[in-house]
Scaffold this motif. Sequence first.
Motif, PDB file in Angstrom:
ATOM      1  N   LEU A 227       0.016   8.033   0.730  1.00 36.17           N
ATOM      2  CA  LEU A 227       0.308   9.380   1.215  1.00 36.17           C
ATOM      3  C   LEU A 227      -0.346  10.435   0.329  1.00 36.17           C
ATOM      4  N   SER A 228      -0.336  10.195  -0.979  1.00 35.04           N
ATOM      5  CA  SER A 228      -0.979  11.128  -1.904  1.00 35.04           C
ATOM      6  C   SER A 228      -2.484  11.173  -1.679  1.00 35.04           C
ATOM      7  N   ALA A 229      -3.083  10.017  -1.430  1.00 33.43           N
ATOM      8  CA  ALA A 229      -4.528   9.961  -1.178  1.00 33.43           C
ATOM      9  C   ALA A 229      -4.886  10.694   0.110  1.00 33.43           C
ATOM     10  N   ILE A 230      -4.062  10.551   1.137  1.00 30.83           N
ATOM     11  CA  ILE A 230      -4.320  11.229   2.406  1.00 30.83           C
ATOM     12  C   ILE A 230      -4.282  12.739   2.240  1.00 30.83           C
ATOM     13  N   ASP A 231      -3.453  13.216   1.328  1.00 31.10           N
ATOM     14  CA  ASP A 231      -3.374  14.660   1.084  1.00 31.10           C
ATOM     15  C   ASP A 231      -4.689  15.235   0.563  1.00 31.10           C
ATOM     16  N   GLU A 232      -5.554  14.368   0.065  1.00 32.98           N
ATOM     17  CA  GLU A 232      -6.840  14.847  -0.446  1.00 32.98           C
ATOM     18  C   GLU A 232      -7.874  15.022   0.666  1.00 32.98           C
ATOM     19  N   PHE A 233      -7.426  14.820   1.904  1.00 31.99           N
ATOM     20  CA  PHE A 233      -8.296  15.033   3.069  1.00 31.99           C
ATOM     21  C   PHE A 233      -7.608  16.039   4.002  1.00 31.99           C
ATOM     22  N   PRO A 234      -7.463  17.281   3.553  1.00 37.18           N
ATOM     23  CA  PRO A 234      -6.671  18.271   4.313  1.00 37.18           C
ATOM     24  C   PRO A 234      -7.255  18.611   5.677  1.00 37.18           C
ATOM     25  N   ASP A 235      -8.526  18.322   5.900  1.00 37.76           N
ATOM     26  CA  ASP A 235      -9.140  18.604   7.200  1.00 37.76           C
ATOM     27  C   ASP A 235      -8.822  17.539   8.242  1.00 37.76           C
ATOM     28  N   HIS A 236      -8.138  16.479   7.826  1.00 38.21           N
ATOM     29  CA  HIS A 236      -7.778  15.394   8.742  1.00 38.21           C
ATOM     30  C   HIS A 236      -6.275  15.410   9.001  1.00 38.21           C
ATOM     31  N   GLN A 237      -5.899  15.353  10.258  1.00 36.93           N
ATOM     32  CA  GLN A 237      -4.497  15.152  10.600  1.00 36.93           C
ATOM     33  C   GLN A 237      -4.137  13.671  10.410  1.00 36.93           C
ATOM     34  N   VAL A 238      -2.844  13.377  10.510  1.00 34.38           N
ATOM     35  CA  VAL A 238      -2.372  12.014  10.260  1.00 34.38           C
ATOM     36  C   VAL A 238      -1.370  11.617  11.333  1.00 34.38           C
ATOM     37  N   PRO A 300     -11.766  -3.760  14.657  1.00 31.62           N
ATOM     38  CA  PRO A 300     -13.228  -3.889  14.651  1.00 31.62           C
ATOM     39  C   PRO A 300     -13.855  -3.928  16.040  1.00 31.62           C
ATOM     40  N   SER A 301     -13.154  -4.438  17.026  1.00 33.66           N
ATOM     41  CA  SER A 301     -13.699  -4.474  18.382  1.00 33.66           C
ATOM     42  C   SER A 301     -13.714  -3.102  19.035  1.00 33.66           C
ATOM     43  N   LEU A 302     -12.993  -2.151  18.454  1.00 33.24           N
ATOM     44  CA  LEU A 302     -12.977  -0.783  18.960  1.00 33.24           C
ATOM     45  C   LEU A 302     -13.958   0.105  18.219  1.00 33.24           C
ATOM     46  N   LYS A 303     -14.740  -0.505  17.312  1.00 35.16           N
ATOM     47  CA  LYS A 303     -15.831   0.182  16.609  1.00 35.16           C
ATOM     48  C   LYS A 303     -15.346   1.343  15.738  1.00 35.16           C
ATOM     49  N   THR A 304     -14.158   1.178  15.157  1.00 36.92           N
ATOM     50  CA  THR A 304     -13.585   2.162  14.247  1.00 36.92           C
ATOM     51  C   THR A 304     -13.426   1.531  12.872  1.00 36.92           C
ATOM     52  N   PRO A 305     -13.814   2.224  11.792  1.00 31.08           N
ATOM     53  CA  PRO A 305     -13.639   1.658  10.444  1.00 31.08           C
ATOM     54  C   PRO A 305     -12.159   1.474  10.093  1.00 31.08           C
ATOM     55  N   THR A 306     -11.877   0.427   9.331  1.00 30.98           N
ATOM     56  CA  THR A 306     -10.532   0.143   8.843  1.00 30.98           C
ATOM     57  C   THR A 306     -10.512   0.201   7.323  1.00 30.98           C
ATOM     58  N   VAL A 307      -9.489   0.839   6.762  1.00 31.16           N
ATOM     59  CA  VAL A 307      -9.207   0.751   5.330  1.00 31.16           C
ATOM     60  C   VAL A 307      -7.994  -0.148   5.176  1.00 31.16           C
ATOM     61  N   VAL A 322     -14.249  -3.662   8.049  1.00 28.45           N
ATOM     62  CA  VAL A 322     -12.995  -3.569   7.304  1.00 28.45           C
ATOM     63  C   VAL A 322     -13.304  -3.329   5.831  1.00 28.45           C
ATOM     64  N   ILE A 323     -12.834  -2.207   5.304  1.00 29.38           N
ATOM     65  CA  ILE A 323     -13.054  -1.841   3.904  1.00 29.38           C
ATOM     66  C   ILE A 323     -11.778  -2.168   3.138  1.00 29.38           C
ATOM     67  N   HIS A 324     -11.869  -3.063   2.179  1.00 24.45           N
ATOM     68  CA  HIS A 324     -10.697  -3.489   1.415  1.00 24.45           C
ATOM     69  C   HIS A 324     -10.496  -2.570   0.220  1.00 24.45           C
ATOM     70  N   SER A 325      -9.241  -2.173   0.016  1.00 22.77           N
ATOM     71  CA  SER A 325      -8.919  -1.205  -1.021  1.00 22.77           C
ATOM     72  C   SER A 325      -7.841  -1.746  -1.949  1.00 22.77           C
ATOM     73  N   GLY A 326      -7.859  -1.244  -3.183  1.00 19.53           N
ATOM     74  CA  GLY A 326      -6.757  -1.481  -4.101  1.00 19.53           C
ATOM     75  C   GLY A 326      -5.564  -0.636  -3.721  1.00 19.53           C
ATOM     76  N   ILE A 332      -7.615   4.070  -3.060  1.00 22.15           N
ATOM     77  CA  ILE A 332      -7.385   4.341  -1.641  1.00 22.15           C
ATOM     78  C   ILE A 332      -8.228   5.533  -1.192  1.00 22.15           C
ATOM     79  N   ARG A 333      -8.262   6.576  -2.021  1.00 19.50           N
ATOM     80  CA  ARG A 333      -9.080   7.747  -1.684  1.00 19.50           C
ATOM     81  C   ARG A 333     -10.550   7.359  -1.563  1.00 19.50           C
ATOM     82  N   ALA A 334     -11.037   6.536  -2.506  1.00 15.70           N
ATOM     83  CA  ALA A 334     -12.440   6.116  -2.471  1.00 15.70           C
ATOM     84  C   ALA A 334     -12.736   5.298  -1.218  1.00 15.70           C
ATOM     85  N   ALA A 335     -11.793   4.439  -0.826  1.00 15.16           N
ATOM     86  CA  ALA A 335     -11.999   3.622   0.374  1.00 15.16           C
ATOM     87  C   ALA A 335     -12.021   4.493   1.635  1.00 15.16           C
ATOM     88  N   ILE A 336     -11.165   5.504   1.682  1.00 14.54           N
ATOM     89  CA  ILE A 336     -11.167   6.419   2.834  1.00 14.54           C
ATOM     90  C   ILE A 336     -12.482   7.197   2.881  1.00 14.54           C
TER      91      ILE A 336
END
Length: 388
Positions: A227-238, A300-307, A322-326, A332-336
């Motif tokens: 949740l903290s990492a998502i806050d670093e992308f204020p232009d994106h809704q959740v 992956p079949s919907l052609k959308t990246p996954t973290v 699929v991007i694997h994150s710690g 998490i922020r870097a993977a996003i």
Amino acid sequence: MKKIAVFTGTRAEYGLLYPLLKKLEQQSELRLQLIVSGMHLSPQFGETWRTIEDDGFTIDAKVEMLLASDTSCGVAKSMGVGVLGFADALERLQPDCLVILGDRYEALAIAQVAAVMRVPIAHLHGGELTEGAYDDPIRHAITKLSHFHFVASEEYRLRVIQMGEDPEHVWNVGALGIENICTVPRVPLSTINQKFQTDLKHPFFLVTYHPVTAGNEDSEGTFRNLLSAIDEFPDHQVLLTYPNADNGGHRLIHLLEQYASERTNRVFAVPSLGMQCYLSAVEHCAAVVGNSSSGVIEVPSLKTPTVNIGVRQKGRLAAASVIHSGTTRETIRAAIEEALAPRAKQVAEACENPYGSGETSARIVDILRNEQPPGAKRFHDMSEPHEE
């Protein structure tokens, strides 16, 4: 007429089973019996049994089993309650075969009952690995209780055979979720907004994080970091969907509801999207973030990246998208950030999903219609020759 009972205990599992249920319903020589339990019957998780009936299916048995407690002891007791109810349901329905998908504790509860009551089990998605959840040994236990095995890849087929199952009763049919992607029509974002009273616009993240029930990952700590990492992308809704009814799930629900309430114009929490709206949201979103199996198998079949965060899905086959994150905020922020880069979308558009290309349910139904379970299971030793 052969009676085929199908068990479902969660919204996600029902979504995967949907095309198989439809195919079974259409068979004149087969009678579908639907056993519904677990999260479907819980108001906290959206009472999704109503969705099943709205889809036109008849529920032949509802088995209450979820207790209020989500501790390890509470989950174990829920299994015990389920065993009692499933025994009554199977005694009344007398199915010729029971279909179980996956690896959850609700599924293990009914599998135990079916084994004792000598109801042959057809198991879907066996042979997989998810090292960050106690689902892993549960999945393998259900494999050993089952007579028919419908797996999602060749690697998983070989693993089920390695566990001593007869190769003649193990079929690589691909993943049912891929068939849904090929057949279920999508809806526009406006439909999702209207149905769930959200105000989503582009771009947004689709986030689902489930408790980690095995290993050392701190689920609450990781979720806070997410949740903290998502806050670093204020232009994106959740768009947040609720976790499964696993150990510690209540606490995660409290955290996501609090997080959404403090960000009312940007973050929206929904207990369950349902299959059609979920697949549509995946197509509309910038990235799927969390640790759900759908992010690895279907997205992956919907052609959308996954973290994919943490260890819950560790060991599962994954496409290049699929991007694997710690589990730290930084990783998490870097993977996003990686998922939002142009190259990630290029990879997602071009990658091949290892879980097949659809037409799974027809193959399963054909096998269920024509195959007879052996009188008694025998252990297949790997030294025995068998045809590939």
